[in-house]
Design a protein around this motif. Structure first.
Motif, PDB file in Angstrom:
ATOM      1  N   ALA A  15       0.972  -1.308   0.082  1.00 14.09           N
ATOM      2  CA  ALA A  15      -0.197  -0.164  -0.089  1.00 14.09           C
ATOM      3  C   ALA A  15       0.793   1.299  -0.027  1.00 14.09           C
ATOM      4  CB  ALA A  15      -0.939  -0.069   1.001  1.00 14.09           C
ATOM      5  N   ASN A  16       2.045   1.327   0.808  1.00 21.73           N
ATOM      6  CA  ASN A  16       2.847   2.370   0.875  1.00 21.73           C
ATOM      7  C   ASN A  16       3.496   2.596  -0.635  1.00 21.73           C
ATOM      8  OD1 ASN A  16       3.785   4.017   2.903  1.00 21.73           O
ATOM      9  ND2 ASN A  16       4.291   2.252   4.103  1.00 21.73           N
ATOM     10  N   ILE A  25       2.485   1.880  -3.460  1.00 24.14           N
ATOM     11  CA  ILE A  25       1.489   2.396  -4.273  1.00 24.14           C
ATOM     12  C   ILE A  25       1.372   4.031  -4.340  1.00 24.14           C
ATOM     13  CG2 ILE A  25      -1.070   2.401  -5.109  1.00 24.14           C
ATOM     14  CD1 ILE A  25      -1.224  -0.516  -4.423  1.00 24.14           C
ATOM     15  N   GLY A  26       1.034   4.490  -2.853  1.00 24.59           N
ATOM     16  CA  GLY A  26       1.225   5.838  -2.616  1.00 24.59           C
ATOM     17  C   GLY A  26       2.573   6.356  -3.018  1.00 24.59           C
ATOM     18  N   VAL A  84       2.418   6.905  -6.950  1.00 23.46           N
ATOM     19  CA  VAL A  84       1.410   7.836  -7.299  1.00 23.46           C
ATOM     20  C   VAL A  84       1.956   9.325  -7.172  1.00 23.46           C
ATOM     21  CG1 VAL A  84      -0.747   8.872  -6.847  1.00 23.46           C
ATOM     22  CG2 VAL A  84      -0.641   6.464  -7.121  1.00 23.46           C
ATOM     23  N   ILE A  85       2.430   9.495  -6.081  1.00 22.36           N
ATOM     24  CA  ILE A  85       3.049  10.993  -5.868  1.00 22.36           C
ATOM     25  C   ILE A  85       4.398  11.138  -6.947  1.00 22.36           C
ATOM     26  CG2 ILE A  85       4.275  12.230  -4.026  1.00 22.36           C
ATOM     27  CD1 ILE A  85       2.560  11.154  -1.996  1.00 22.36           C
ATOM     28  N   SER A 100       4.684   9.883  -9.886  1.00 23.07           N
ATOM     29  CA  SER A 100       4.157  10.296 -11.144  1.00 23.07           C
ATOM     30  C   SER A 100       3.638  11.650 -11.137  1.00 23.07           C
ATOM     31  CB  SER A 100       2.742   9.438 -11.404  1.00 23.07           C
ATOM     32  OG  SER A 100       1.658   9.870 -10.883  1.00 23.07           O
ATOM     33  N   ALA A 115       2.198  10.432 -16.655  1.00 18.85           N
ATOM     34  CA  ALA A 115       0.935  10.216 -16.063  1.00 18.85           C
ATOM     35  C   ALA A 115       0.796   8.635 -16.303  1.00 18.85           C
ATOM     36  CB  ALA A 115      -0.335  10.621 -17.051  1.00 18.85           C
ATOM     37  N   ILE A 118       0.682   5.914 -13.265  1.00 16.47           N
ATOM     38  CA  ILE A 118      -0.807   5.503 -12.771  1.00 16.47           C
ATOM     39  C   ILE A 118      -0.740   3.852 -13.115  1.00 16.47           C
ATOM     40  CG2 ILE A 118      -2.887   5.872 -12.441  1.00 16.47           C
ATOM     41  CD1 ILE A 118      -1.801   7.941 -11.074  1.00 16.47           C
ATOM     42  N   ASP A 119      -0.753   3.448 -14.293  1.00 16.74           N
ATOM     43  CA  ASP A 119      -0.802   2.036 -14.609  1.00 16.74           C
ATOM     44  C   ASP A 119       0.018   1.076 -13.812  1.00 16.74           C
ATOM     45  OD1 ASP A 119      -2.306   3.084 -16.802  1.00 16.74           O
ATOM     46  OD2 ASP A 119      -0.962   2.854 -18.146  1.00 16.74           O
ATOM     47  N   ALA A 137       0.807   1.619 -10.764  1.00 17.31           N
ATOM     48  CA  ALA A 137       0.064   1.518  -9.349  1.00 17.31           C
ATOM     49  C   ALA A 137      -1.201   0.613  -9.405  1.00 17.31           C
ATOM     50  CB  ALA A 137      -0.385   2.714  -8.937  1.00 17.31           C
ATOM     51  N   LEU A 138      -1.967   0.580 -10.700  1.00 17.41           N
ATOM     52  CA  LEU A 138      -3.413  -0.136 -10.722  1.00 17.41           C
ATOM     53  C   LEU A 138      -2.513  -1.739 -10.948  1.00 17.41           C
ATOM     54  CD1 LEU A 138      -6.071  -0.394 -11.567  1.00 17.41           C
ATOM     55  CD2 LEU A 138      -5.477   0.244 -13.986  1.00 17.41           C
ATOM     56  N   SER A 150      -1.584  -2.688  -7.414  1.00 14.38           N
ATOM     57  CA  SER A 150      -2.592  -2.948  -6.441  1.00 14.38           C
ATOM     58  C   SER A 150      -3.421  -4.275  -6.560  1.00 14.38           C
ATOM     59  CB  SER A 150      -3.751  -1.908  -6.583  1.00 14.38           C
ATOM     60  OG  SER A 150      -4.674  -2.171  -7.790  1.00 14.38           O
ATOM     61  N   LEU A 151      -3.369  -4.952  -7.786  1.00 12.90           N
ATOM     62  CA  LEU A 151      -3.793  -6.415  -8.009  1.00 12.90           C
ATOM     63  C   LEU A 151      -2.956  -7.153  -7.598  1.00 12.90           C
ATOM     64  CD1 LEU A 151      -5.688  -5.929 -11.401  1.00 12.90           C
ATOM     65  CD2 LEU A 151      -6.530  -6.546  -9.008  1.00 12.90           C
ATOM     66  N   PHE A 174      -2.471  -8.182  -3.632  1.00 10.67           N
ATOM     67  CA  PHE A 174      -3.417  -9.079  -2.987  1.00 10.67           C
ATOM     68  C   PHE A 174      -2.945 -10.387  -3.533  1.00 10.67           C
ATOM     69  CE2 PHE A 174      -7.310 -11.283  -4.553  1.00 10.67           C
ATOM     70  CZ  PHE A 174      -7.679 -11.486  -3.336  1.00 10.67           C
TER      71      PHE A 174
END
Lengths: 87, 143, 164
Positions: free
Chosen positions: A44-45, A47-48, A51-52, A54, A60, A63-64, A66-67, A70-71, A74
């Protein structure tokens, strides 16, 4: 007019500290499950942070990443858990 | 009546990001400080999810681009769907692997589940375990 | 449910069409979300003519969403206070929550929402699907029964109102 950039730098710094704290728990966690929990927090960290980042390098496309992350975070924690359960 | 929209957008975005970072920091400190696995688990998943969601949303408000916003909503959706499922799986495995509870934890209503599961675990064998069923180990008081 | 999906797709296409074709509107995220909400609520109003059930349910879904967000935020602040101050005030306990929800969808939605609310963590469900075991952080001696009633009246009642 530079509030936003400063906010981003502070956020970067604090997220780095969070990463360090999670890494300490990752190193000393008594059981493997504690390490999986710390791994969740690290994902989670990260990903944050991505994003920052980027925003800081105006790119831009990140962001992909990070997407996808996130999968995959998990997927990683679930597969470790199954390994624990089946062992 | 001439409000600088760009400035308002930056303020909203930085407030969201700072709140997200605060929750993330709380989650990280909690991960290090709380006494046992279950309390940690129950404090962490939400702190991390909420913190990450707020950071991502703040960046989305700043970029203000529909394509970007779509990806960010997708990240939020996936995280909200997947993080409780992961928490369930990890906690259930921890109970089956007999990870210790904190000393103060009140387990009265949980005894039945433990008993059932112990029986199921040993159903294939002829002997039942000798120790009483509710003898799940407890961690030493860390405080 | 079917009506919701159809309306969602129609609204998304309308937003896409408006923002790509027209010149006088700015192509921003805030604008597209506003247009999406406007089109969606128009379609929702039109459902009064052909789908009464759907018309009644959408406000309940929205209220559940806001209730959930409020709960998430307040409980997170509470836990943050507890973590930041040197002593902790927690009395963890595992309680058995009797369930009225019966189908897979209801139970998974309820347990996911309980897990996402800080201070409570869904652990497992009993064999006959009648009891959900929940790990609570702030369950003092006489408090557990009240907390159980709160969970039942807060989340379960609202979810059952939507799905049934």
């Amino acid at each position: 007019m530079n509030i936003f950039e400063n906010t981003l730098l502070i956020a970067f710094f604090v997220l780095g500290i969070c990463l360090l704290l999670a890494a300490i728990r990752f190193a000393m966690g008594p059981s493997l499950l504690d390490r999986i929990t710390a791994f969740d927090l690290i994902v989670a960290n990260v990903i944050g942070i991505i994003v920052i980042y980027s925003k800081l390098t105006v790119d831009a496309e990140l962001i992909d990443v990070a997407l996808i992350l996130s999968l995959f975070g998990f997927l990683g924690s679930i597969s470790f858990t199954y390994y624990m359960l089946r062992r | 009546m001439n409000i600088d929209l760009h400035f308002v957008k930056e303020i909203i975005s930085s407030v969201l990001i700072l709140m997200g970072v605060f929750f993330m920091l709380v989650a990280a400190i909690g991960l290090l400080r709380l006494p046992d696995f279950y309390t940690r688990m129950s404090a962490i998943t939400k702190g991390a999810t909420l913190g990450m969601g707020l950071i991502v949303l703040g960046i989305g408000v700043y970029f203000n681009d529909p394509e970007m916003m779509f990806k960010i909503l997708a990240i939020l959706f996936f995280t909200i769907i997947t993080s409780p499922v992961a928490a369930h799986a990890i906690t259930r495995t921890a109970i089956h692997k007999k990870v210790t509870f904190w000393k103060k934890t009140n387990l009265e209503e949980f005894e039945e589940y433990l008993r059932e599961n112990r029986l199921k675990e040993y159903a294939g064998q002829k002997k039942y375990p000798k120790e009483p069923h509710n003898s799940i180990k407890r961690a030493d008081d860390t405080e | 449910m079917k009506t919701f999906i159809i309306h969602f797709i129609i609204a998304a296409f309308v937003v896409n069409w408006i923002l790509v074709q027209q010149e006088w509107l700015e192509f921003t995220a805030a604008m597209s979300i506003l247009i999406f909400l406007a089109v969606f609520s128009l379609l929702w109003l039109s459902a009064l003519l052909y789908d009464k059930r759907y018309f009644i349910k959408i406000p309940k879904v929205v209220s559940l969403l806001f209730f959930f967000l409020k709960e998430l935020f307040m409980a997170n602040l509470k836990i943050a206070y507890d973590i930041m101050t040197p002593r902790y005030f927690m009395n963890p306990a595992i309680v058995a929550l009797p369930l009225q929800a019966s189908t897979d969808f209801e139970i998974s939605l309820l347990s996911n929402m309980i897990t996402l609310t800080p201070g409570s963590l869904g652990v497992d469900i009993s064999e006959d699907r009648s009891v959900l075991y929940v790990h609570l952080l702030y369950a003092d001696e006489g408090n557990a029964e009240k907390l159980k009633q709160e969970l039942k009246n807060g989340f379960e009642r609202r979810i059952l109102e939507i799905t049934r």
